[in-house]
Structures are given as structure tokens and as C-alpha cells.
Write an enzyme that holds these catalytic residues in place. Sequence first.
Site, short mmCIF file in Angstrom:
data_model
loop_
_atom_site.label_atom_id
_atom_site.label_comp_id
_atom_site.label_asym_id
_atom_site.label_seq_id
_atom_site.Cartn_x
_atom_site.Cartn_y
_atom_site.Cartn_z
N PRO A 46 -25.21 -20.10 19.99
CA PRO A 46 -26.50 -20.80 19.95
C PRO A 46 -26.65 -21.54 18.63
CG PRO A 46 -26.81 -18.42 20.17
CD PRO A 46 -25.36 -18.66 19.97
N GLU A 47 -27.26 -22.70 18.68
CA GLU A 47 -27.53 -23.45 17.45
C GLU A 47 -28.91 -23.05 16.94
OE1 GLU A 47 -25.80 -26.24 16.02
OE2 GLU A 47 -24.17 -26.50 17.43
N HIS A 99 -25.35 -5.49 30.96
CA HIS A 99 -25.23 -6.06 29.63
C HIS A 99 -26.50 -5.87 28.79
CE1 HIS A 99 -21.50 -7.58 31.10
NE2 HIS A 99 -22.06 -8.45 31.91
N ARG A 144 -20.87 -10.67 25.98
CA ARG A 144 -19.64 -10.71 25.18
C ARG A 144 -19.74 -9.85 23.93
NH1 ARG A 144 -17.51 -16.74 24.84
NH2 ARG A 144 -15.69 -15.60 24.07
N LYS A 153 -17.66 -35.18 -4.28
CA LYS A 153 -16.94 -34.48 -3.22
C LYS A 153 -16.11 -35.43 -2.37
CE LYS A 153 -18.72 -30.13 -1.46
NZ LYS A 153 -18.46 -29.16 -2.19
#
Length: 297
Positions: free
Chosen positions: A2-3, A104, A127, A170
Amino acid sequence: MPELPEVETVRRGLAPVMEGVVIERLELRRPDLRFPFPDDFEAIATGRAVISMGRRAKYLLADLDDANVIIMHLGMSGSFRIESDDASDTPGEFHRARSRLEAHDHVIFHLKGADGGVNRIIYNDPRRFGFMLISPRNTLEQHPSFVGLGVEPVGNALDAETLALKFSGKRTPLKAALLDQRIIAGLGNIYVCEALWRTGLSPKRKAGTLVRKSGAPTPRLAELVINIRDIIAEAIEAGGSSLRDHAQTDGTMGYFQHRFAAYDREGEPCAKPTCDGTITRITQSGRSTFYCPKCQR
Ligand SMILES: [Zn+2]
């Protein structure tokens, strides 16, 4: 994975149910997820009230009334289900549908005193890459999960001057610099691709090229910062506003797929009206980058 906007929509879904409510009992259905549960986790959580549901990067933080914090990470496939005696709801907008298989269901917060007859918050994770840890609030920033984390990509914490300090000199590709969690915490692959596309910046450009010799940010860096904040805010807003429509069964969540302008659109025409380029996929640091080589410079 998930973001951040997904994690934030989960937080916003859980907060009204959990804040001010007592954890009557914590039920652990196995000894571990990605990591073993903390020693005495049940004893620490039982009888405590949740003062607030917060977030740092992609971690959910449940502040307890004894100054401990439960740190929760959704891993790859974790989700929470809010259950009352006659209804169930999964807060958050996910790229892939979440499991509802009881096999789950690994952690159950039994609640006392929640609104709307809610009595269980269930953590489901097929998972099991998610995890739950405990830390005292006053040492949270020194916790291994949080030490060295950069600024949040939402709100005023992220500004062009801060990024200019980090990017100065950078030679790292811009894409990699934006994904560096020590610089910005919780900004993931999808939103980096989207922000670079919207700003018209190449993911391959050296990060230092967005900083003037004086150390000041260039106007394009300032524009990038605004776009990052806007894109995250838009995603949170879209997720938050469609919480009620979560129950889709086709395995995908409509809003994310339709909102991406560049991500996962390899071979499609660039969506900018003034551009006739094609979205291209390249691999950078082992991850897919989607961008338009024509208008992203
Ligand atoms: Zn283009």
C-alpha cells in the site's frame, strides 16, 4: 505494497471508531506476523483506551492512554475490518481488493464503548508481511522503524528549501532521490512517477540539477514540491470520499487505476494535451519507472 494515501485512508477509517474507545481484549490468533508479536502484547493493550490514531510514513500509530504506542504496518496485503453485530466495513482504498477470508484474520481488537455498535476491529493479512510492535511514545522517534525517516510528503513539512538542502550536489537520479525514505518518508513509486510526469521532469535527471549554486531551489523544484503535495492530497481525498464504495469484487479498485496519468500506462499516449509522446517504462534501482520521454526533461 500500500502507498501512503492508502494507509492514510485506512487511518481515517479507523480513527472515528477507535479513538476514545477501550480495548476490552486483544486476541492474537498466531504468535507472529512478519515479526513475532511483542512480549505481553495482550497484557499491554488490554483495558487501555486508544487516545488517537496517527500515522508516520506508512505506519499506523495507535496512541494508548498509558503512553505506549501500537505501531502497525500493513505489509503487502494487510487490511482492517470494522465489525459490528450486523455489519462489516473495510476502510481504505487499495490497488488490489483485500482478503475477507477468516483464515487470514490474525489479530482482533475487541472494543468497548465504540459508536454504532462496533465491537471488533479485525486485522487480516494473507501474506503476513505486516507487523505490530509496541513502543513508548517518548522514544518513538528512536525506534528502529522511525530513526532517520525524512519529512512527510503532506502538509507544510515538505518544502522546496528542505529538498534543495538534500539534493544539493547530488548526482543520484531524481527518481531515486525522491524514493529515498531518509529524504521524504512514505512517498512511493506510483506517486513519484505521477509527480514527475505532472511537473515535466525526467526521472533520469540528476537531483542536484534542481538546486542553484547558491543552494536555493530552482522554480521547477518548487513546482515539483507543490505537485507532490497535491497528488498525495488528491489521492487521500479520493480514497476518503469513496470509503463507502469499497466493496468491489472484481479484484481491482477503480479510482487508483483511473487516476494514474503515467504509472502503469506503458505504450499509451501521454495525457498532456500539448504532448504527442508515449509513456515508456524503464527500470531504475530495480523498480519500474513510467514516464514520457518527450515532455519530461
Ligand atoms: Zn508527454
